[in-house]
Motif scaffolding. Structure first.
Motif, PDB file in Angstrom:
ATOM      1  N   CYS A 180      45.324 139.535  29.226  1.00 47.66           N
ATOM      2  CA  CYS A 180      44.342 139.004  28.853  1.00 47.66           C
ATOM      3  C   CYS A 180      43.520 139.719  28.024  1.00 47.66           C
ATOM      4  CB  CYS A 180      43.363 138.441  30.189  1.00 47.66           C
ATOM      5  SG  CYS A 180      44.352 137.161  31.078  1.00 47.66           S
ATOM      6  N   ASN A 206      47.930 133.806  39.718  1.00 47.90           N
ATOM      7  CA  ASN A 206      47.459 133.162  38.613  1.00 47.90           C
ATOM      8  C   ASN A 206      47.889 131.593  38.880  1.00 47.90           C
ATOM      9  OD1 ASN A 206      46.346 135.258  37.154  1.00 47.90           O
ATOM     10  ND2 ASN A 206      48.288 135.387  35.770  1.00 47.90           N
ATOM     11  N   ASP A 255      41.860 134.598  26.329  1.00 44.79           N
ATOM     12  CA  ASP A 255      43.272 134.358  26.353  1.00 44.79           C
ATOM     13  C   ASP A 255      44.154 134.117  27.814  1.00 44.79           C
ATOM     14  OD1 ASP A 255      43.603 135.447  23.798  1.00 44.79           O
ATOM     15  OD2 ASP A 255      43.271 137.416  24.158  1.00 44.79           O
ATOM     16  N   ARG A 256      43.593 133.263  28.420  1.00 40.95           N
ATOM     17  CA  ARG A 256      44.262 132.677  29.895  1.00 40.95           C
ATOM     18  C   ARG A 256      45.209 131.856  29.288  1.00 40.95           C
ATOM     19  NH1 ARG A 256      43.832 135.669  34.332  1.00 40.95           N
ATOM     20  NH2 ARG A 256      43.891 133.844  35.479  1.00 40.95           N
TER      21      ARG A 256
END
Length: 406
Positions: A43, A129, A165-166
């Motif tokens: 990320c 995640n 940036d996920r």
């Protein structure tokens, strides 16, 4: 890339701890942290000690990681001797622990239980995640002894996730909460981040509302920190994105506290809210209240009895040391009593239980009086002999702690 390790004194190859650290061992709460240093992608805001496949290089792999981590658990038992140390909490963090097979996480947990024994009712958490798990995986984790899961939601806004940036889709975190509940997890946390460049108040409200609607019993909300060396820092330096604003962050915090309180979540640490006392993260409370913990994994930081040490950073170096029967510790520090008291104040003052006035150093008492006069401390708690932050005090907690510890 990950941040650098701090300096310190050399750590002995055996991992042996000073007598001062072993004194009183077993009288303080004891836990394990297990660092899993793998991610699919990095990320843009992250400077944690984690590695993608492209960054990992030779000498380390997902496949062998559980066996290597178990070797450090066995080292911990040798170093800590025969003291009875029932484990109160275990926390798997990263990285993305759930990139490993669930059976590997369960094997590491089993090794901790075999070497030390889990206390009945121990809290066992893994971070995940949302895209890295499915119902079958969560069911296997639950069967393997995990009873708490923490999902990195960060935001419900697609454009905010893109800046971070996920790579999970909005809505997946809520679905993962439902799957965890179905698998039998009683305790579920959602992690949120606010003040991302481009995020609006409405975006943040929508993220909070989505998190609340998902039904976790714990929510963590952290202001975005721009760390040097990250892609996000480089984009801000180039002028592609604005630097997060402190006043905006304060407004977002107030929004979070308002919406979470209305939904029945009570703050118990400045950045953490729980739907009940049982929903509070006991592992983090162990950190915040001066417990002992052994941290397994590359770059992981441990603390026992005032001695703190940290492992070598790279997974390959970590694996090599353990294969040679050598401690993976890179360096350590033995905290002086005065340093421990400062750290205690810094951590306990952030909790709903606060800090006892009787333990405040004489030199800090004028700062305490100013804080009370400025509305940073709860008057009723103060009368009862404790410093407890007001809402305004939570917003200014870092500044207050600096004032108290100078």
């Amino acid at each position: 890339m990950p941040s650098t390790l701090p300096d310190g004194d050399p750590a002995p190859p055996s991992g042996e701890l000073p007598a001062s650290a072993l004194r009183g061992l077993g009288e303080r709460p004891f836990g394990f942290y297990v660092h899993v240093p793998f991610c699919v992608t990095r990320c843009g805001y992250c400077d944690f000690n984690t590695y993608t496949a492209a960054e990992l290089g030779p000498g380390a792999s997902h496949r062998d990681y559980a066996d290597i981590a178990i070797e450090e658990v066995r080292l911990a038992r040798r170093v800590l001797g025969t003291a009875e140390l029932p484990v109160e909490t275990v926390f798997f963090g990263g990285g993305t622990p759930t990139l490993l097979p669930a059976r590997d996480l369960a094997r590491i947990l089993k090794a901790i239980d075999e070497e030390f024994g889990l206390r009945p009712g121990a809290e066992v958490t893994t971070e995940a995640n949302p895209e890295s798990v499915d119902p079958a995986y969560l069911a296997e984790l639950r069967a393997g002894g995990f009873n708490r899961v923490s999902f990195g939601m960060q935001s419900a806004s697609e454009h905010v996730l893109k800046v971070l940036d996920r790579h999970h889709t909005p809505g997946r975190a809520a679905q993962a909460v439902h799957e965890a509940r179905t698998a039998g997890f009683e305790h579920v946390n959602l992690d949120l981040i606010y003040s991302t460049p481009g995020e609006s108040d409405d975006d943040w409200r929508a993220s909070l509302e989505a998190a609340i609607a998902a039904g976790p019993d714990h929510v963590s909300a952290y202001s975005l920190i721009v760390e040097e060396g990250t892609r996000l820092a480089a984009r801000i330096r180039r002028g592609e994105l604005p630097m997060p604003d402190d006043d905006v962050a304060a407004d977002r915090y107030l929004i979070a506290d308002e919406l979470l309180a209305k939904a029945g979540y009570a703050w118990y640490e400045v950045s953490n809210w729980a739907a009940s006392e049982a929903g509070r993260c006991r592992h983090n409370l162990l950190y915040w209240t001066g417990g002992d913990w052994w941290a397994v994994g590359p770059g992981a930081h441990s603390h026992v009895g005032g001695t703190r040490w940290w492992n070598v950073k790279h997974p390959a170096a970590y694996a090599q040391r353990l294969a040679q029967g050598v401690s993976p510790a890179h360096a350590r520090e033995v905290l002086e009593d005065a340093d421990r008291e400062v750290e205690r104040l810094m951590l306990e003052l952030r909790l709903i239980t606060g800090f006892p006035l009787g333990d405040v150093a004489p030199g800090a008492r004028p700062a305490v009086a100013r804080a009370l006069g400025d509305g940073l401390l709860e008057p009723e708690a103060f009368k009862a002999g404790r410093m407890v932050l007001t809402l305004r005090g939570r917003l200014l907690a870092d500044a207050l702690i600096r004032d108290l510890t100078l």
